[in-house]
Design an enzyme around this catalytic site. Structure first.
Site, mmCIF file in Angstrom:
data_model
loop_
_atom_site.group_PDB
_atom_site.id
_atom_site.type_symbol
_atom_site.label_atom_id
_atom_site.label_comp_id
_atom_site.label_asym_id
_atom_site.label_seq_id
_atom_site.Cartn_x
_atom_site.Cartn_y
_atom_site.Cartn_z
ATOM 1 N N ASP A 158 -8.899 6.598 1.084
ATOM 2 C CA ASP A 158 -10.089 5.780 0.860
ATOM 3 C C ASP A 158 -9.820 4.757 -0.243
ATOM 4 O OD1 ASP A 158 -12.656 4.926 1.198
ATOM 5 O OD2 ASP A 158 -13.613 6.647 0.252
ATOM 6 N N GLU A 207 -17.350 7.016 12.989
ATOM 7 C CA GLU A 207 -18.316 6.084 12.379
ATOM 8 C C GLU A 207 -17.682 4.725 12.056
ATOM 9 O OE1 GLU A 207 -17.999 9.363 11.269
ATOM 10 O OE2 GLU A 207 -19.724 9.895 12.516
ATOM 11 N N ASN A 208 -16.358 4.682 11.985
ATOM 12 C CA ASN A 208 -15.690 3.436 11.587
ATOM 13 C C ASN A 208 -15.820 2.310 12.624
ATOM 14 O OD1 ASN A 208 -12.983 5.070 9.753
ATOM 15 N ND2 ASN A 208 -14.878 4.155 9.000
ATOM 16 N N ARG A 252 -8.796 13.428 -1.769
ATOM 17 C CA ARG A 252 -9.536 12.225 -1.404
ATOM 18 C C ARG A 252 -9.332 11.185 -2.498
ATOM 19 N NH1 ARG A 252 -15.048 11.126 1.907
ATOM 20 N NH2 ARG A 252 -14.947 8.878 1.731
HETATM 21 C C1 FPP Z 1 -10.314 3.564 3.890
HETATM 22 O O1 FPP Z 1 -10.478 2.465 3.053
HETATM 23 C C2 FPP Z 1 -9.238 3.372 4.862
HETATM 24 C C3 FPP Z 1 -9.388 3.305 6.219
HETATM 25 C C4 FPP Z 1 -10.688 3.414 6.904
HETATM 26 C C5 FPP Z 1 -8.287 3.088 7.113
HETATM 27 C C6 FPP Z 1 -7.050 3.809 6.775
HETATM 28 C C7 FPP Z 1 -5.923 3.003 7.224
HETATM 29 C C8 FPP Z 1 -4.755 2.856 6.588
HETATM 30 C C9 FPP Z 1 -4.388 3.552 5.337
HETATM 31 C C10 FPP Z 1 -3.794 1.931 7.166
HETATM 32 C C11 FPP Z 1 -2.628 2.592 7.765
HETATM 33 C C12 FPP Z 1 -2.925 3.713 8.602
HETATM 34 C C13 FPP Z 1 -2.174 4.112 9.650
HETATM 35 C C14 FPP Z 1 -2.508 5.365 10.331
HETATM 36 C C15 FPP Z 1 -1.037 3.325 10.129
HETATM 37 P P1 FPP Z 1 -11.835 1.665 3.111
HETATM 38 O O2 FPP Z 1 -11.640 0.492 3.986
HETATM 39 O O3 FPP Z 1 -12.939 2.581 3.500
HETATM 40 O O4 FPP Z 1 -11.978 1.226 1.619
HETATM 41 P P2 FPP Z 1 -13.335 0.986 0.822
HETATM 42 O O5 FPP Z 1 -14.027 2.308 0.744
HETATM 43 O O6 FPP Z 1 -12.851 0.509 -0.511
HETATM 44 O O7 FPP Z 1 -14.114 -0.054 1.568
#
Ligand code: FPP
Length: 261
Positions: A38, A85-86, A206
């Protein structure tokens, strides 16, 4: 999993002041480590970059975390990459993530071969774009015979939907007469989850300071130790991983019983 101590020591050379390899007991590395990655978006925003740059940087952290898991002898390493949810995120961000999953997986296949890593996915992959599904299938096929660490990616994953799916499958078996309702127990239900056959996580990390489960592995985390770090995912390093394990090893796991000292 077998540890190559020479490789591990050179991987963990040049330690920062607060942590070194000597701070963890290599005989008590958790068998299954899972991470809710995250903070990609906030990492990018803090640098005046587009959120997508955070995801791209997150790939480097993920590669390092996979390597760290292998070096430490973790049996199963899993990450929450994309939740059910994403899909609510802006379409261009969803498209970028799906493309990133596909390109990253292809790019990392040599690493998986070199390190004998076996791939696995948690989640409903049918809803993913064809490109992503094809590449995931290629990854599964090419690593099927690998006997080292299992690396599991949760993609289009939601824990409640997973448990509902398991309940439906058991109900269908009961209707067919293959099982009796009173025979259903926790092990049988667990056998219908995406994680079937894998040990439950012993340690859940996390990043970015959030203290939520976000519909992740609700069943499997029943006795898991949580470790929350303020570090954003793109900054999460092999040293942060070691700090989490040091913290984990300092706890007394009770499983509802008495303290075992
Ligand atoms: C959370 O950060 C991250 C994600 C929803 C996506 C995870 C993806 C990667 C780490 C890229 C590579 C993954 C693979 C499997 C190749 P966020 O966007 O929720 O951050 P925020 O909470 O600061 O908005």
């Amino acid at each position: 999993m077998q540890i190559d101590e020479d490789k591990l020591r050179s991987y963990y050379a040049e330690a920062p002041e607060d942590i070194s390899l000597a701070d963890v007991d290599l005989a008590r590395i958790p068998h299954h480590v899972s991470i809710i990655m995250d903070g990609n978006g906030r990492w990018a925003q803090a640098r005046g970059l587009d959120r997508s740059e955070g995801h791209v940087a997150g790939v480097d952290s993920l590669r390092e975390a996979v390597t760290t898991s292998v070096r430490l002898g973790v049996d199963v390493f899993s990450v929450y990459a994309f939740s059910t949810e994403n899909w609510r995120r802006p379409q261009h961000e969803v498209d970028l993530l799906m493309h990133l999953f596909a390109t990253t997986l292809v790019a990392e296949l040599p690493l998986f071969h070199q390190e004998n890593v076996k791939l696995r996915f948690f989640g409903d992959l049918d809803a993913l774009p064809q490109e992503t599904r094809d590449v995931f299938q290629q990854g599964l096929d090419e690593t099927a015979d690998h006997t080292g660490m299992t690396f599991a990616l949760a993609v289009n994953y939601g824990s409640r939907a997973e448990i509902v799916k398991a309940a439906r499958e058991l109900a269908a078996e009961a209707v067919r007469g293959d099982i009796q309702p009173q025979d259903i127990d926790a092990d049988m239900l667990a056998g219908h989850l995406y994680t079937a056959g894998l040990p439950d996580p012993e340690l859940l990390i996390r990043t970015s300071g959030e203290q939520r489960l976000s519909n992740y592995l609700l069943w499997q985390l029943a006795y898991t130790e949580f470790y929350v770090t303020d570090t954003y995912w793109p900054d999460f390093s092999r040293w942060d991983y070691l700090r989490a394990i040091r913290d984990f090893q300092g706890r007394h796991r009770r499983f509802g019983g008495v303290v075992n000292k």
